[in-house]
Scaffold this active site. Structure first.
Site, PDB file in Angstrom:
ATOM      1  N   GLU A 300      11.771   9.333  -6.218  1.00 34.06           N
ATOM      2  CA  GLU A 300      10.540   9.144  -6.088  1.00 34.06           C
ATOM      3  C   GLU A 300       9.628   9.199  -7.484  1.00 34.06           C
ATOM      4  OE1 GLU A 300       8.506   8.439  -2.913  1.00 34.06           O
ATOM      5  OE2 GLU A 300       7.206   7.934  -4.587  1.00 34.06           O
ATOM      6  N   ASP A 304       7.412   6.135  -9.222  1.00 33.73           N
ATOM      7  CA  ASP A 304       5.946   6.252  -9.524  1.00 33.73           C
ATOM      8  C   ASP A 304       5.690   6.267 -11.052  1.00 33.73           C
ATOM      9  OD1 ASP A 304       5.622   6.690  -6.805  1.00 33.73           O
ATOM     10  OD2 ASP A 304       5.585   8.979  -7.050  1.00 33.73           O
ATOM     11  N   SER A 518       5.963   3.913  -0.878  1.00 32.11           N
ATOM     12  CA  SER A 518       5.891   4.647  -2.080  1.00 32.11           C
ATOM     13  C   SER A 518       5.799   4.045  -3.194  1.00 32.11           C
ATOM     14  CB  SER A 518       7.430   5.556  -2.245  1.00 32.11           C
ATOM     15  OG  SER A 518       7.109   6.806  -1.539  1.00 32.11           O
ATOM     16  N   ASP A 560      -5.079 -11.864   2.023  1.00 31.07           N
ATOM     17  CA  ASP A 560      -5.069 -11.645   3.674  1.00 31.07           C
ATOM     18  C   ASP A 560      -3.488 -11.738   4.053  1.00 31.07           C
ATOM     19  OD1 ASP A 560      -5.482 -10.658   6.167  1.00 31.07           O
ATOM     20  OD2 ASP A 560      -6.588 -12.458   6.741  1.00 31.07           O
ATOM     21  N   ILE A 561      -2.949 -10.667   4.468  1.00 33.27           N
ATOM     22  CA  ILE A 561      -1.605 -10.830   5.159  1.00 33.27           C
ATOM     23  C   ILE A 561      -1.559 -11.092   6.464  1.00 33.27           C
ATOM     24  CG2 ILE A 561       0.560  -9.869   5.130  1.00 33.27           C
ATOM     25  CD1 ILE A 561      -0.254 -10.182   2.156  1.00 33.27           C
ATOM     26  N   GLY A 579      -7.737 -11.222   8.659  1.00 32.82           N
ATOM     27  CA  GLY A 579      -8.469  -9.892   8.638  1.00 32.82           C
ATOM     28  C   GLY A 579      -7.653  -8.677   8.622  1.00 32.82           C
ATOM     29  N   ASP A 581      -5.743  -5.453   9.719  1.00 31.49           N
ATOM     30  CA  ASP A 581      -4.806  -5.153  10.734  1.00 31.49           C
ATOM     31  C   ASP A 581      -4.000  -3.761  10.333  1.00 31.49           C
ATOM     32  OD1 ASP A 581      -1.978  -5.907   9.334  1.00 31.49           O
ATOM     33  OD2 ASP A 581      -3.385  -7.550   9.258  1.00 31.49           O
TER      34      ASP A 581
END
Ligand SMILES: *[C@@H]1O[C@H](CO)[C@@H](O)[C@H](O)[C@H]1NC(C)=O
Ligand SMILES: *[C@@H]1O[C@H](CO)[C@@H](O)[C@H](O)[C@H]1NC(C)=O
Ligand SMILES: *[C@@H]1O[C@H](CO)[C@@H](O)[C@H](O)[C@H]1NC(C)=O
Ligand SMILES: *[C@@H]1O[C@H](CO)[C@@H](O)[C@H](O)[C@H]1NC(C)=O
Ligand SMILES: *[C@@H]1O[C@H](CO)[C@@H](O)[C@H](O)[C@H]1NC(C)=O
Ligand SMILES: *[C@@H]1O[C@H](CO)[C@@H](O)[C@H](O)[C@H]1NC(C)=O
Length: 602
Positions: A300, A304, A518, A560-561, A579, A581
């Site tokens: 992690e 990052d 992550s 937008d996905i 829009g 979700d």
């Protein structure tokens, strides 16, 4: 903000002023839970001499005022947009009432805990004491036990209920560790570990495909995500950040996650050679370590730092390592057992006069494992950071609408409120209304990933900034959809999303593909950091708390996905739609478009 404003408890006037006979005073239950959350079971009574570091939160009667400042300085249409508060100003708005300080001091002194033995936060709103279990049990009229986690074998010292003299109830918001069992795991769903050295990123086959911004991107970006891919996909290839304009990016590490510097340099050589040889600032909080041995590298923390600092170089980076105490070993008599990272991190950052303008965190846990009082206080701390002008981003979680078990069929989605009913399990801090929560996408064209955490808080009500967007989504659901499984008026998340699959991370000298929200949070945060860079260069304020901007105009500069869904708890979860979700939020960044927007704002 109904629930959150419970923090500003009405002040009780009838206070005792003379010596209070606390010890003889009737204790009343302050907080209790219906048994430990799923996975934990009670073991033996806690050893009496085991030391506890107890954090006591004192009420912040001026929080509603602070919240009002937050809304004003974060709303691009408000005349005070960007007029962020100083540390001195927010400290004053977080301070407890002086009479609260007096009465709590008296209570502590009655157990011999004098000022020298207390640790206070910068705004005096938290007091920390170190006491043996025996004394904590007397003070809180409770019994601590060792609890064990079935899967991980971790042990912690907790209780399911604690009491305080009645006179103190309005002067203490919470005391932990008591009833909190959250583990705040990293939001990294899978690591496709391979013992074979992986093929070099750059050697993947050539050709281009059309990316979300309409430009041509390397075809390899559809199967392996690199720094270059993210800059192409999110349209920032031509942008260069400054090393010297004061802009900074912060990343947090908990639970003994160490960012390995050799891995980082190897990653730079491969994915951003100009950053090779550069370094970041390491900040240790509450004794957080920086173990640079290869074996101690954390996936992690590596993910990052490599992607966050790699994308934003040469923007100076800060990595905060907050001690995640090693799991308590009942046989080893481990000296302290805190395991509660966020209040320590907040104590530290809120005590600093200068902060990075953008900070990303990829840790969290099921909201129901976090007591409401603690969730409210930590969430309020995020509001303070927003008021100070910091953009705070969190991963949305890697379990869709469910609980962390990667197999949706075997997920345990039961409420821990004594009713034991089936419920979707929102994540915390993802569901805090004062942070920007990032879900995950995969492939090109971008599709919401099935693990992308999303849903509705059971603790925090829907904030005004997302009222329109979320109502529109709810109206599209067939009547009765998932009735009883989620709280439709709760704070809905994620807010936005970014790629979260097959990130080419260097770990212990090898390239490994990593998946998870992550990946998405440091990615989205990096593009926000670049926008802050541009605003600072243009002598404008940093963006601060992003959501009022994102939901009012920012969404017009996001992709937008509309494909994908996030199954869990034996359901198909929610669908990505046109829009907002609860799978992909408002969408993924188009940096050039966002840049135009943020430079046109005051
Ligand atoms: C930002 O300002 C720095 C100097 O502080 C300058 O070197 C750099 O070119 C500027 N960047 C942009 C994108 O304007
Ligand atoms: C980079 O910074 C870290 C943390 O401050 C330090 O441990 C490390 O030695 C530095 N590495 C180099 C190559 O300077
Ligand atoms: C660093 O991590 C290694 C590998 O986990 C461990 O053997 C070593 O004791 C650690 N060093 C310190 C100072 O904790
Ligand atoms: C909750 O209900 C489920 C299914 O009926 C059961 O398996 C589980 O043991 C129950 N948990 C508790 C804490 O009662
Ligand atoms: C990207 O990969 C996905 C999954 O393999 C595939 O369905 C899609 O067609 C690919 N996109 C392009 C533009 O080739
Ligand atoms: C998601 O879309 C599928 C296919 O259109 C539909 O059958 C399902 O009811 C939708 N689910 C929700 C929660 O809207």
């Amino acid at each position: 903000m109904r629930l959150i404003s419970l923090l500003g408890l009405p002040f009780v006037a009838a206070l005792a002023t003379a010596a209070v006979p606390f010890k003889g005073c009737q204790h009343k239950v302050k907080e209790s839970i219906h048994g430990p959350p799923h996975g934990w079971s009670r073991h033996t009574p806690a050893p009496k001499h085991h030391m506890l570091q107890l954090k006591i939160a004192l009420p912040q009667p001026k929080f509603p005022e602070l919240e009002q400042h937050l809304w004003e300085v974060s709303d691009p249409d408000h005349p005070r947009y960007g007029a962020h508060l100083s540390k001195g100003e927010t400290d004053a708005l977080m301070a407890p009432h002086p009479e609260t300080l007096d009465i709590v001091n008296e209570w502590l002194a009655s157990y011999g805990l004098t000022e020298e033995s207390l640790i206070r936060s910068s705004a005096n709103d938290w007091v920390t004491i170190r006491v043996p279990v025996s004394l904590a049990e007397e003070m809180l009229d409770t019994s601590y036990h060792v609890y064990k986690h079935a899967e991980t074998g971790e042990s912690i010292v907790r209780t399911t209920s604690y009491s305080l003299p009645e006179i103190l109830h309005d002067h203490v918001d919470l005391i932990q560790p008591t009833t909190m069992f959250a583990r705040f795991k990293t939001f990294k769903s899978t690591l496709h570990w391979s013992n074979e050295a992986q093929s070099q990123v750059s050697s993947t086959s050539g050709g281009t495909i059309t990316g979300p911004a309409g430009n041509q991107v390397d075809a390899s970006c559809n199967s392996s995500i690199t720094i270059s891919c993210l800059k192409q996909l999110y349209n920032s290839v031509d942008y260069t950040t400054s090393a010297t304009n004061g802009n900074k990016l912060g990343l947090t590490g908990y639970l003994g996650q160490y960012a390995n510097n050799m891995d980082l340099q190897q990653f730079y050589q491969l994915e951003n050679p100009s950053a090779y040889g550069s370094n970041y600032t390491f900040v240790s909080i509450n004794g957080g370590l920086n173990n640079q041995s290869y074996e101690a590298a954390g996936i992690e923390a590596n993910l990052d730092t490599q992607f966050g600092f790699g994308l934003t170089w040469p923007t100076p980076g800060t990595f905060y390592s907050t001690a995640g105490e090693p799991p308590f070993d009942p046989d080893m008599l481990t000296p302290t057992d805190t395991n509660e990272p966020y209040s320590y991190w907040l104590d530290y950052v809120l005590s600093r006069p200068m902060l990075p303008q953008t900070i990303s965190t990829s840790y969290g846990d099921d909201e129901q494992t976090v007591p409401f009082t603690y969730a409210s206080r930590v969430c309020a701390g995020m509001a303070v950071l927003g008021a100070r002008g910091v953009s705070i981003l969190f991963s949305s979680g890697d379990s869709g609408v469910g609980d962390g078990d990667p197999d949706p069929a075997t997920q345990i989605c039961y409420s821990n409120d004594g009713l034991n009913v089936t419920k979707f399990l929102p994540a915390f801090p993802a569901a805090c209304p004062y942070v920007t929560t990032v879900g995950a996408t995969v492939n090109i064209p971008e599709t919401a990933v099935s693990f992308s955490g999303g849903g509705f808080s059971n603790y925090f009500v829907r904030p005004a900034y997302q009222e329109v967007a979320v109502s529109e989504y709810l109206e599209k659901l067939a009547p009765g959809t998932y009735e009883g499984l989620f709280t439709p008026y709760g704070r809905a998340y994620p807010d936005v999303s970014a790629q979260g699959v097959n990130f080419a991370v260097i770990y212990q000298g090898k390239e490994v593909p990593v998946d998870g929200t992550s990946c998405s949070s440091p990615t989205f945060a990096s593009f926000i950091s670049m926008l802050n860079d541009a605003r600072l260069n243009a002598s404008k304020s940093p963006l601060g708390f992003l959501n009022p901007f994102l939901y009012s105009t920012g969404y017009t500069a996001l992709n937008d996905i509309t494909m994908g869904h996030n199954p869990g708890c034996g359901t198909q979860g929610f669908n990505a739609t046109t829009g907002w979700d609860p799978v992909s939020g408002l969408g993924t960044p188009n940096f050039e478009k966002l840049l135009g927007l943020v430079l046109s704002m005051s």
